[in-house]
Design an enzyme around this catalytic site. Structure first.
Site, short mmCIF file in Angstrom:
data_model
loop_
_atom_site.label_atom_id
_atom_site.label_comp_id
_atom_site.label_asym_id
_atom_site.label_seq_id
_atom_site.Cartn_x
_atom_site.Cartn_y
_atom_site.Cartn_z
N LYS A 11 0.80 -1.25 0.03
CA LYS A 11 -0.06 -0.01 0.01
C LYS A 11 0.93 1.23 -0.08
O LYS A 11 2.11 1.04 0.29
CB LYS A 11 -0.95 -0.17 1.05
CG LYS A 11 -2.01 -1.13 1.18
CD LYS A 11 -2.86 -1.13 2.34
CE LYS A 11 -4.10 -2.18 2.20
NZ LYS A 11 -4.78 -2.16 3.47
N TYR A 51 -12.60 -1.81 -3.70
CA TYR A 51 -13.13 -1.96 -2.16
C TYR A 51 -14.63 -1.57 -2.32
O TYR A 51 -15.22 -1.74 -1.24
CB TYR A 51 -12.25 -0.95 -1.33
CG TYR A 51 -11.06 -1.27 -0.97
CD1 TYR A 51 -10.81 -2.28 -0.14
CD2 TYR A 51 -9.66 -0.68 -1.17
CE1 TYR A 51 -9.69 -3.02 0.32
CE2 TYR A 51 -8.57 -0.87 -0.74
CZ TYR A 51 -8.35 -2.29 -0.03
OH TYR A 51 -7.14 -2.64 0.58
N PHE A 59 -15.40 3.87 6.98
CA PHE A 59 -14.05 4.19 6.78
C PHE A 59 -13.81 4.07 5.11
O PHE A 59 -12.67 4.45 4.94
CB PHE A 59 -13.08 3.36 7.19
CG PHE A 59 -13.06 1.95 7.10
CD1 PHE A 59 -12.76 1.27 5.94
CD2 PHE A 59 -13.91 1.07 8.20
CE1 PHE A 59 -12.88 -0.06 5.53
CE2 PHE A 59 -13.96 -0.46 7.95
CZ PHE A 59 -13.55 -0.83 6.67
N ARG A 87 -2.16 -14.10 4.52
CA ARG A 87 -2.64 -13.67 5.68
C ARG A 87 -2.04 -13.76 7.04
O ARG A 87 -2.02 -12.84 7.83
CB ARG A 87 -4.01 -14.07 5.72
CG ARG A 87 -5.07 -14.06 4.47
CD ARG A 87 -5.58 -12.71 4.30
NE ARG A 87 -6.51 -12.05 5.54
CZ ARG A 87 -7.15 -10.87 5.55
NH1 ARG A 87 -7.27 -10.47 4.16
NH2 ARG A 87 -7.75 -10.52 6.53
N THR A 93 -5.65 -6.96 10.79
CA THR A 93 -5.72 -5.77 10.09
C THR A 93 -5.26 -4.61 11.12
O THR A 93 -4.82 -3.56 10.49
CB THR A 93 -7.35 -5.55 9.87
OG1 THR A 93 -8.06 -6.65 9.22
CG2 THR A 93 -7.73 -4.32 9.07
N ARG A 104 2.28 -6.23 9.23
CA ARG A 104 1.46 -4.97 9.95
C ARG A 104 2.14 -4.89 11.35
O ARG A 104 2.14 -3.75 11.57
CB ARG A 104 0.17 -5.50 9.79
CG ARG A 104 -0.45 -5.31 8.60
CD ARG A 104 -1.99 -6.09 8.25
NE ARG A 104 -2.37 -5.64 7.21
CZ ARG A 104 -3.81 -6.13 6.86
NH1 ARG A 104 -4.35 -7.16 7.40
NH2 ARG A 104 -4.30 -5.73 5.78
N ASN A 114 -2.15 0.18 6.77
CA ASN A 114 -1.56 -1.08 7.24
C ASN A 114 -0.73 -1.78 6.47
O ASN A 114 -0.43 -3.04 6.29
CB ASN A 114 -2.61 -1.86 7.78
CG ASN A 114 -3.60 -2.15 6.74
OD1 ASN A 114 -3.62 -1.93 5.85
ND2 ASN A 114 -4.51 -3.07 7.49
N GLU A 128 -9.81 -10.73 -7.74
CA GLU A 128 -8.94 -9.50 -7.46
C GLU A 128 -7.52 -9.68 -8.21
O GLU A 128 -6.83 -8.91 -8.56
CB GLU A 128 -8.44 -9.66 -5.80
CG GLU A 128 -9.51 -9.13 -4.82
CD GLU A 128 -9.01 -8.93 -3.40
OE1 GLU A 128 -9.98 -8.67 -2.56
OE2 GLU A 128 -8.16 -9.43 -3.04
P1 IDP Z 1 -8.21 -6.70 5.74
O1 IDP Z 1 -7.03 -5.63 4.78
O2 IDP Z 1 -7.37 -7.27 6.98
O3 IDP Z 1 -8.50 -7.80 4.83
P2 IDP Z 1 -10.66 -5.33 5.75
O4 IDP Z 1 -11.62 -5.46 6.90
O5 IDP Z 1 -11.03 -6.30 4.50
O6 IDP Z 1 -9.18 -5.76 6.41
O7 IDP Z 1 -10.43 -3.88 5.45
C1 IDP Z 1 -9.69 -3.59 4.05
C2 IDP Z 1 -8.96 -2.25 4.55
O8 IDP Z 1 -9.76 -1.34 5.20
C3 IDP Z 1 -7.85 -2.46 5.79
O9 IDP Z 1 -6.77 -3.34 5.07
C4 IDP Z 1 -7.63 -1.03 6.19
O10 IDP Z 1 -6.73 -0.61 5.35
C5 IDP Z 1 -9.09 -0.50 6.08
N1 IDP Z 1 -9.81 -0.56 7.18
C6 IDP Z 1 -10.35 -1.60 7.88
N2 IDP Z 1 -10.96 -1.29 9.00
C7 IDP Z 1 -10.86 -0.10 9.50
C8 IDP Z 1 -10.94 0.92 10.27
O11 IDP Z 1 -11.58 0.55 11.13
N3 IDP Z 1 -10.70 2.03 10.27
C9 IDP Z 1 -9.96 2.48 9.18
N4 IDP Z 1 -9.50 1.86 8.13
C10 IDP Z 1 -10.01 0.35 8.13
MG MG Z 2 -10.09 -7.61 3.69
#
Ligand code: IDP
Ligand code: MG
Length: 140
Positions: A11, A51, A59, A87, A93, A104, A114, A128
């Protein structure tokens, strides 16, 4: 264990800090092979489409702004159990909840910035990968 492919994104927070190599080394040390890779800057429409599953989340707008704030490196990673393995190497996350030694935990700036994305299931991995790469660009 099955050989799988998964979509990885390094990212903008990581490209900005010039740590793409350190992150790729984590994947390779875990037995994942980079079989496709390119560096690009997502448009707003592309980030929104990628997304789309999160479009109702509070968010979402901020996430799209972050993901378009600089270049990303998109990759196809291949290996045994690649989706779950990636993963695991990525960590949770929220970096505050990520296990020691994960990408992370070691590199993320925040729950949003992240450092990495990884597909979460075989169907999402397929979609994807297709979002970014054609068959000609994936070389095992
Ligand atoms: P993941 O990347 O671990 O699969 P997801 O829940 O799919 O997590 O969320 C996608 C992306 O959205 C995360 O990697 C992060 O960049 C962002 N994100 C997820 N939860 C939050 C939050 O609570 N606040 C701000 N950004 C978030
Ligand atoms: Mg995800």
């Amino acid at each position: 264990m099955p050989v799988e492919q998964t979509l990885s994104i390094i990212k903008p927070d990581a490209t900005r800090r010039n740590i793409t190599g350190e992150i790729i080394a984590r994947f390779e040390k875990a037995g994942l092979r980079v079989v496709a890779q390119k560096r690009l800057t997502l448009s707003t429409a592309q980030a929104e489409a990628f997304y789309n599953v999160h479009k109702a989340r509070p968010f979402f707008k901020s996430l799209v702004e972050f993901m378009t704030s600089g270049p990303v490196v998109v990759q196809v990673l291949e290996g045994e159990n690649a989706i779950a393995k990636n993963r695991e190497v990525m960590g949770a996350t929220d970096p505050a909840k990520a296990a020691p030694g994960t990408i992370r935990k070691d590199f993320a700036e925040s729950i949003e910035a992240n450092s990495v994305h990884g597909s979460d299931a075989p169907e999402t991995a397929k979609a994807e990968i297709r979002f970014f790469f054609c068959d000609l660009e994936i070389v095992g």
